[in-house]
Design a protein around this motif. Structure first.
Motif, PDB file in Angstrom:
ATOM      1  N   THR A 236     -14.946 -11.848  -5.573  1.00  0.00           N
ATOM      2  CA  THR A 236     -16.385 -11.930  -5.850  1.00  0.00           C
ATOM      3  C   THR A 236     -16.856 -10.662  -6.541  1.00  0.00           C
ATOM      4  OG1 THR A 236     -16.847 -11.072  -3.643  1.00  0.00           O
ATOM      5  CG2 THR A 236     -16.873 -13.470  -3.921  1.00  0.00           C
ATOM      6  N   THR A 237     -18.024 -10.758  -7.158  1.00  0.00           N
ATOM      7  CA  THR A 237     -18.643  -9.588  -7.776  1.00  0.00           C
ATOM      8  C   THR A 237     -19.550  -8.903  -6.750  1.00  0.00           C
ATOM      9  OG1 THR A 237     -20.602 -10.783  -8.538  1.00  0.00           O
ATOM     10  CG2 THR A 237     -18.667 -10.813  -9.990  1.00  0.00           C
ATOM     11  N   GLU A 238     -20.136  -7.806  -7.136  1.00  0.00           N
ATOM     12  CA  GLU A 238     -21.012  -7.059  -6.224  1.00  0.00           C
ATOM     13  C   GLU A 238     -22.295  -7.823  -5.913  1.00  0.00           C
ATOM     14  OE1 GLU A 238     -21.750  -3.275  -7.955  1.00  0.00           O
ATOM     15  OE2 GLU A 238     -19.701  -2.525  -7.666  1.00  0.00           O
ATOM     16  N   GLN A 239     -22.644  -8.800  -6.738  1.00  0.00           N
ATOM     17  CA  GLN A 239     -23.890  -9.542  -6.547  1.00  0.00           C
ATOM     18  C   GLN A 239     -23.730 -10.758  -5.629  1.00  0.00           C
ATOM     19  OE1 GLN A 239     -22.693  -8.902  -9.806  1.00  0.00           O
ATOM     20  NE2 GLN A 239     -23.838  -6.965  -9.842  1.00  0.00           N
ATOM     21  N   SER A 240     -22.534 -11.019  -5.146  1.00  0.00           N
ATOM     22  CA  SER A 240     -22.273 -12.264  -4.428  1.00  0.00           C
ATOM     23  C   SER A 240     -22.947 -12.321  -3.065  1.00  0.00           C
ATOM     24  CB  SER A 240     -20.765 -12.466  -4.258  1.00  0.00           C
ATOM     25  OG  SER A 240     -20.228 -11.466  -3.410  1.00  0.00           O
ATOM     26  N   THR A 241     -23.142 -13.537  -2.615  1.00  0.00           N
ATOM     27  CA  THR A 241     -23.692 -13.791  -1.284  1.00  0.00           C
ATOM     28  C   THR A 241     -22.550 -14.165  -0.337  1.00  0.00           C
ATOM     29  OG1 THR A 241     -23.987 -16.152  -1.715  1.00  0.00           O
ATOM     30  CG2 THR A 241     -25.806 -14.677  -2.319  1.00  0.00           C
ATOM     31  N   ALA A 242     -22.880 -14.309   0.942  1.00  0.00           N
ATOM     32  CA  ALA A 242     -21.864 -14.669   1.930  1.00  0.00           C
ATOM     33  C   ALA A 242     -21.278 -16.050   1.641  1.00  0.00           C
ATOM     34  CB  ALA A 242     -22.465 -14.633   3.330  1.00  0.00           C
ATOM     35  N   PHE A 243     -22.137 -17.002   1.244  1.00  0.00           N
ATOM     36  CA  PHE A 243     -21.608 -18.334   0.966  1.00  0.00           C
ATOM     37  C   PHE A 243     -20.719 -18.315  -0.270  1.00  0.00           C
ATOM     38  CE2 PHE A 243     -21.753 -22.627  -0.863  1.00  0.00           C
ATOM     39  CZ  PHE A 243     -21.275 -23.346   0.218  1.00  0.00           C
ATOM     40  N   GLU A 244     -21.083 -17.557  -1.280  1.00  0.00           N
ATOM     41  CA  GLU A 244     -20.239 -17.450  -2.478  1.00  0.00           C
ATOM     42  C   GLU A 244     -18.914 -16.793  -2.148  1.00  0.00           C
ATOM     43  OE1 GLU A 244     -24.179 -17.178  -5.397  1.00  0.00           O
ATOM     44  OE2 GLU A 244     -23.051 -15.369  -4.870  1.00  0.00           O
ATOM     45  N   ALA A 245     -18.919 -15.844  -1.216  1.00  0.00           N
ATOM     46  CA  ALA A 245     -17.668 -15.215  -0.774  1.00  0.00           C
ATOM     47  C   ALA A 245     -16.789 -16.244  -0.063  1.00  0.00           C
ATOM     48  CB  ALA A 245     -17.969 -14.035   0.144  1.00  0.00           C
ATOM     49  N   TRP A 246     -17.408 -17.075   0.751  1.00  0.00           N
ATOM     50  CA  TRP A 246     -16.669 -18.142   1.443  1.00  0.00           C
ATOM     51  C   TRP A 246     -16.068 -19.114   0.418  1.00  0.00           C
ATOM     52  CZ3 TRP A 246     -17.659 -23.487   1.615  1.00  0.00           C
ATOM     53  CH2 TRP A 246     -17.006 -24.205   2.618  1.00  0.00           C
ATOM     54  N   LEU A 247     -16.834 -19.442  -0.615  1.00  0.00           N
ATOM     55  CA  LEU A 247     -16.333 -20.327  -1.664  1.00  0.00           C
ATOM     56  C   LEU A 247     -15.166 -19.694  -2.415  1.00  0.00           C
ATOM     57  CD1 LEU A 247     -19.352 -22.065  -3.437  1.00  0.00           C
ATOM     58  CD2 LEU A 247     -17.336 -23.143  -2.459  1.00  0.00           C
ATOM     59  N   ALA A 248     -15.304 -18.411  -2.723  1.00  0.00           N
ATOM     60  CA  ALA A 248     -14.214 -17.704  -3.407  1.00  0.00           C
ATOM     61  C   ALA A 248     -12.937 -17.758  -2.575  1.00  0.00           C
ATOM     62  CB  ALA A 248     -14.617 -16.256  -3.674  1.00  0.00           C
ATOM     63  N   GLU A 249     -13.088 -17.625  -1.267  1.00  0.00           N
ATOM     64  CA  GLU A 249     -11.932 -17.696  -0.368  1.00  0.00           C
ATOM     65  C   GLU A 249     -11.291 -19.083  -0.418  1.00  0.00           C
ATOM     66  OE1 GLU A 249     -10.926 -17.518   4.422  1.00  0.00           O
ATOM     67  OE2 GLU A 249     -12.917 -16.927   3.696  1.00  0.00           O
ATOM     68  N   MET A 250     -12.107 -20.135  -0.446  1.00  0.00           N
ATOM     69  CA  MET A 250     -11.560 -21.488  -0.494  1.00  0.00           C
ATOM     70  C   MET A 250     -10.862 -21.758  -1.834  1.00  0.00           C
ATOM     71  SD  MET A 250     -12.108 -22.691   2.473  1.00  0.00           S
ATOM     72  CE  MET A 250     -12.184 -21.080   3.262  1.00  0.00           C
ATOM     73  N   VAL A 251     -11.474 -21.317  -2.927  1.00  0.00           N
ATOM     74  CA  VAL A 251     -10.847 -21.479  -4.246  1.00  0.00           C
ATOM     75  C   VAL A 251      -9.543 -20.686  -4.302  1.00  0.00           C
ATOM     76  CG1 VAL A 251     -11.116 -21.015  -6.713  1.00  0.00           C
ATOM     77  CG2 VAL A 251     -13.025 -21.980  -5.424  1.00  0.00           C
ATOM     78  N   ASP A 252      -9.538 -19.500  -3.730  1.00  0.00           N
ATOM     79  CA  ASP A 252      -8.327 -18.679  -3.683  1.00  0.00           C
ATOM     80  C   ASP A 252      -7.238 -19.367  -2.867  1.00  0.00           C
ATOM     81  OD1 ASP A 252      -7.084 -16.129  -4.423  1.00  0.00           O
ATOM     82  OD2 ASP A 252      -7.113 -15.697  -2.268  1.00  0.00           O
ATOM     83  N   THR A 253      -7.641 -20.062  -1.817  1.00  0.00           N
ATOM     84  CA  THR A 253      -6.678 -20.801  -0.994  1.00  0.00           C
ATOM     85  C   THR A 253      -6.022 -21.914  -1.812  1.00  0.00           C
ATOM     86  OG1 THR A 253      -7.989 -20.358   0.989  1.00  0.00           O
ATOM     87  CG2 THR A 253      -6.382 -22.136   1.133  1.00  0.00           C
ATOM     88  N   VAL A 254      -6.810 -22.598  -2.642  1.00  0.00           N
ATOM     89  CA  VAL A 254      -6.243 -23.618  -3.526  1.00  0.00           C
ATOM     90  C   VAL A 254      -5.219 -22.977  -4.459  1.00  0.00           C
ATOM     91  CG1 VAL A 254      -6.720 -25.407  -5.231  1.00  0.00           C
ATOM     92  CG2 VAL A 254      -8.411 -24.929  -3.441  1.00  0.00           C
ATOM     93  N   ALA A 255      -5.577 -21.832  -5.029  1.00  0.00           N
ATOM     94  CA  ALA A 255      -4.673 -21.133  -5.949  1.00  0.00           C
ATOM     95  C   ALA A 255      -3.374 -20.735  -5.258  1.00  0.00           C
ATOM     96  CB  ALA A 255      -5.373 -19.909  -6.533  1.00  0.00           C
ATOM     97  N   LYS A 256      -3.476 -20.225  -4.054  1.00  0.00           N
ATOM     98  CA  LYS A 256      -2.269 -19.822  -3.306  1.00  0.00           C
ATOM     99  C   LYS A 256      -1.357 -21.025  -3.066  1.00  0.00           C
ATOM    100  CE  LYS A 256      -4.439 -16.012  -0.745  1.00  0.00           C
ATOM    101  NZ  LYS A 256      -4.977 -15.593   0.581  1.00  0.00           N
ATOM    102  N   GLU A 257      -1.969 -22.162  -2.681  1.00  0.00           N
ATOM    103  CA  GLU A 257      -1.164 -23.346  -2.406  1.00  0.00           C
ATOM    104  C   GLU A 257      -0.516 -23.869  -3.681  1.00  0.00           C
ATOM    105  OE1 GLU A 257      -0.359 -24.767   0.536  1.00  0.00           O
ATOM    106  OE2 GLU A 257      -1.357 -23.026   1.427  1.00  0.00           O
ATOM    107  N   GLU A 258      -1.258 -23.865  -4.797  1.00  0.00           N
ATOM    108  CA  GLU A 258      -0.664 -24.377  -6.030  1.00  0.00           C
ATOM    109  C   GLU A 258       0.415 -23.451  -6.562  1.00  0.00           C
ATOM    110  OE1 GLU A 258      -1.931 -26.710 -10.011  1.00  0.00           O
ATOM    111  OE2 GLU A 258      -2.892 -24.761  -9.779  1.00  0.00           O
TER     112      GLU A 258
END
Length: 747
Positions: A236-258
């Motif tokens: 995430t960037t410095e402007q991100s919110t908690a929900f955006e951080a959670w989303l980044a984590e989920m997208v990152d999880t997809v990337a790790k699995e792929e």
């Protein structure tokens, strides 16, 4: 002894050989799926991953002819249900998928988007279809369903059970796409052994569902200190919110699995206008502009395939498309104020160098309407031709505004769907899939229509020959002896009640009106101005009038009218007249649907009155799809002595025709009660315009005995009969997909 030992050895040898053969066949089968899929041209990234698609600047690119080239997505969203089923039942077969893929391909689409994991048959069919296809394959955008109900209910995305469920869904989705998982049976979920490797046909991963703004706001508030995420592939960037951080984590999880599969594909998460990062001062409801989920606050750290923004953008929701003056500054080619085009332009400017896809857009070809839109782009009330023209225009604007593509919603009609302004009238709720309520617009977004069984069998065209061809068990003659009528026949299917009346003279709508009173349950109007001086022994719930174009309609008894009962009595949004709420009021009201609730502070910025439309208008035309004058919303037609009509079940008070359930007169508040009907009684009569009197009903001090009229009845049903057919919108969208020249490919 030795012979016996030799025989045993030979048997063991044969067993080993059979076992080895089985293993070899299974291995060859698996390798065939994998090898065949891997013939898709791809390149190897610097970090050793296979890549077929990537993002560069504001474009999506495809590796083709040994180089990277711009790729414009012309897609279609594919659901998971068929008539008579809910999505969790997973009724679609491999043969269905293969047939649909050929039609989707012929339409000019290059991407199919699915929302969740489909059964193994889907991925097997996709690989099989692409294997035999010449030229570029059909690509897949795989959605990953988030724990939507839990998120809305608990309003905290960081809860361990929500995170855990989402991670499991991600792992299962990646395994399903790459044919590398066996999913156990689970209610409402796809299961089975996945062996077909569809990964090389993937264009990207689409994580999550539309986000509830209250949940997003609450998550941000509860976890303000967790507004950062730095993952292996996404951050995430410095402007991100908690929900955006959670989303980044989920997208990152997809990337790790792929990455475990040796591939990389572009990533995105679902978003919609309600949680976009733009400010909408003209949006009436605070909740529709409450909080932002900003895709620019998530970055691909070391994911070479890249990342793009995705939005569901419909031209009628939220209400900002009609009320926000900031969107009323852009005109289309016809010189009209076009708020959809203006919104696309604003959103594109905000995202600068990030590719954007409109992953849902479109309008339904339905009788019912749920929201009003700019330029008549309403949520419903469109013929199939109008649906195609609007969808084609929206797709053209998406291309003109520099987007990376658009994915129309949706491929097939889905009978189980519900809509806010009819769902309270569809009872029991768990039987929605057994009939098609054409007043429920959500059921009719499809480009491929799913039609009830008498579509194309009983054509509304004023020709009775198709009635004569029906089997005796498919129709019923009403033995009536009334002046003006020679014969009346009735029939039905999963969508409509059909009626054919043969008069003793040619029907002339300029000189007369034809009425049909309908009785389904005790109560209603036993007298009315339309009945002249005739009194009835039993009341009518529905009054149908056929005449000139502007007067043909279905009306509802005022004390039966569930629209007024809900929005007048329960919500206080409509004025109530005490005399109209009495039994036998003599008043039949227009059949209305709400398209906008009354809005007032503190929920809205100022007061907005309730909006409603007349859903009971009956259009004259032909329902014969082979006729050049075909109108998918046609309700009636008359030629000579013959008058034909079809009426949607709900206009007659039915909440579920498959179980003979109708709305009751009982029930207060926001919950309705229902009763089981024995069937339908129809009372027909004719009014002469010059004499202003009925020509077929007696004026007598003794009430006319409606209770002695023939009863049209039918057995309940648990299975539906239907057929699929391309809507008129198919060929219109096909032309648009083939001719579109998006600006992204012209750079």
């Amino acid at each position: 002894m030795n012979r016996r030992l030799t025989g045993v050895k030979q048997k063991k040898s044969r067993v080993k050989w059979v076992s080895l053969t089985v293993l070899m066949v299974a291995g060859i089968s698996y390798l065939w799926w994998y090898w065949d899929s891997s013939r898709v041209e791809s390149m190897e990234s610097a970090s050793g991953f296979h890549m077929k698609f990537r993002t560069t600047g504001d474009q999506i690119e495809v590796y083709q002819d040994q180089k990277w080239q711009p790729f414009f997505v012309k897609g279609v969203n594919l659901g998971a249900s068929l008539p008579g089923h809910y999505p969790g039942e997973l009724p679609i077969t491999k043969e269905d998928y293969l047939r649909w893929f050929a039609m989707i391909d012929e339409m000019g689409a290059n991407v199919i988007r699915v929302y969740t994991i489909h059964p193994p048959a889907f991925y097997e069919a996709l690989v099989s279809y692409n294997r035999q296809k010449e030229g570029e394959p059909l690509y897949l955008m795989q959605g990953i369903w988030s724990p939507e109900e839990m998120l809305i209910e608990k309003k905290d995305a960081y809860l361990p059970e929500i995170r855990e469920e989402f991670r499991h869904e991600i792992q299962d989705a990646v395994g399903a796409v790459y044919g590398d998982i066996t999913l156990p049976e689970k209610q409402g979920k796809a299961s089975g052994k996945y062996t077909a490797n569809a990964g090389p046909y993937l264009i990207g991963w689409h994580t999550g569902t539309e986000w509830d703004p209250v949940m997003v706001q609450n998550t941000n508030k509860l976890h303000a200190k967790s507004a950062s995420y730095q993952g292996a592939y996404f951050r995430t960037t410095e402007q991100s919110t908690a929900f955006e951080a959670w989303l980044a984590e989920m997208v990152d999880t997809v990337a790790k699995e792929e990455s475990k599969q040796g591939w990389q594909h572009p990533m995105t998460f679902t978003n919609w206008v309600t949680t976009d990062p733009l400010s909408h001062p003209g949006e009436p409801l605070y909740q529709e502009d409450l909080v932002s989920v900003d895709p620019t606050h998530v970055k691909a750290a070391s994911w070479e395939a890249g990342y793009f923004a995705s939005y569901h953008v419909y031209p009628y929701y939220p209400d900002l498309f009609r009320h926000d003056t900031a969107l009323q500054q852009v005109k289309n080619e016809a010189g009209e104020i076009d708020t959809y085009k203006a919104y696309l332009r604003q959103l594109k400017v905000y995202h600068k160098d990030l590719p954007i896809l409109v992953t849902e857009f479109g309008v339904p070809a339905s009788w019912g309407i749920a929201h009003l839109g700019n330029l008549g782009r309403d949520q419903g009330g469109h013929t199939e031709k109008e649906q195609g023209e609007i969808n084609a225009a929206l797709m053209k604007e998406i291309g003109e505004e520099g987007y990376a593509g658009g994915i129309v919603f949706a491929w097939q009609d889905e009978w189980f769907k519900k809509t806010w302004n009819t769902m309270r009238y569809e009872l029991p709720e768990d039987r929605r899939s057994f009939w098609i309520n054409v007043l429920t617009n959500e059921s009719l977004f499809g480009i491929l229509g799913m039609y009830p069984n008498k579509d194309g069998v009983l054509n509304i065209d004023g020709d009775r020959s198709d009635w004569d061809k029906l089997q005796p068990e498919e129709k019923q003659k009403l033995n009536l002896s009334l002046p003006g009528f020679e014969e009346i026949w009735m029939a039905h299917d999963e969508g409509y009640v059909y009626l054919m009346a043969q008069l003793d003279h040619s029907f002339d709508s300029q000189k007369e009106q034809l009425y049909f009173g309908v009785d389904t349950t005790p109560g209603g109007n036993r007298h009315a101005p339309e009945l002249g001086g005739t009194k009835l022994d039993e009341g009518l719930e529905t009054l149908i009038r056929l005449g000139k174009d502007d007067e043909s309609e279905a009306r509802i008894a005022s004390n039966y009218d569930f629209h007024t009962r809900l929005y007048g009595k329960a919500y206080g949004m409509l004025p109530l007249k005490e005399e109209e709420q009495r039994d036998d009021s003599g008043v039949f009201k227009p059949w209305k649907l709400a398209v906008g609730l009354a809005m007032e502070p503190p929920d809205s910025k100022k007061y907005y009155p309730m909006e409603e439309v007349d859903a009971g208008k009956l259009l004259r035309g032909t329902s014969n799809s082979e006729d050049p004058n075909y109108n998918s919303l046609a309700a009636w037609q008359a030629k000579g002595k013959v008058v034909e009509m079809r009426v949607p079940w709900m206009l007659l008070g039915f909440t579920d025709p498959s179980s003979l359930t109708v709305m009751s007169y009982q029930g207060e508040g926001k919950t309705f009660k229902t009763v089981t009907t024995k069937g339908i009684r129809v009372l027909p009569w004719i009014v002469n315009r010059e004499k202003l009197q009925t020509t077929s009903l007696p004026e007598s001090p003794t009430p006319f005995r409606v209770t002695e009229l023939p009863l049209y009845s039918w057995p309940t049903w648990e299975q539906v009969r239907y057929h699929e057919r391309k809507k008129q919108s198919y060929s219109i969208l096909q032309k648009a997909y083939r001719e579109i020249k998006p600006s992204i490919l012209q750079k």
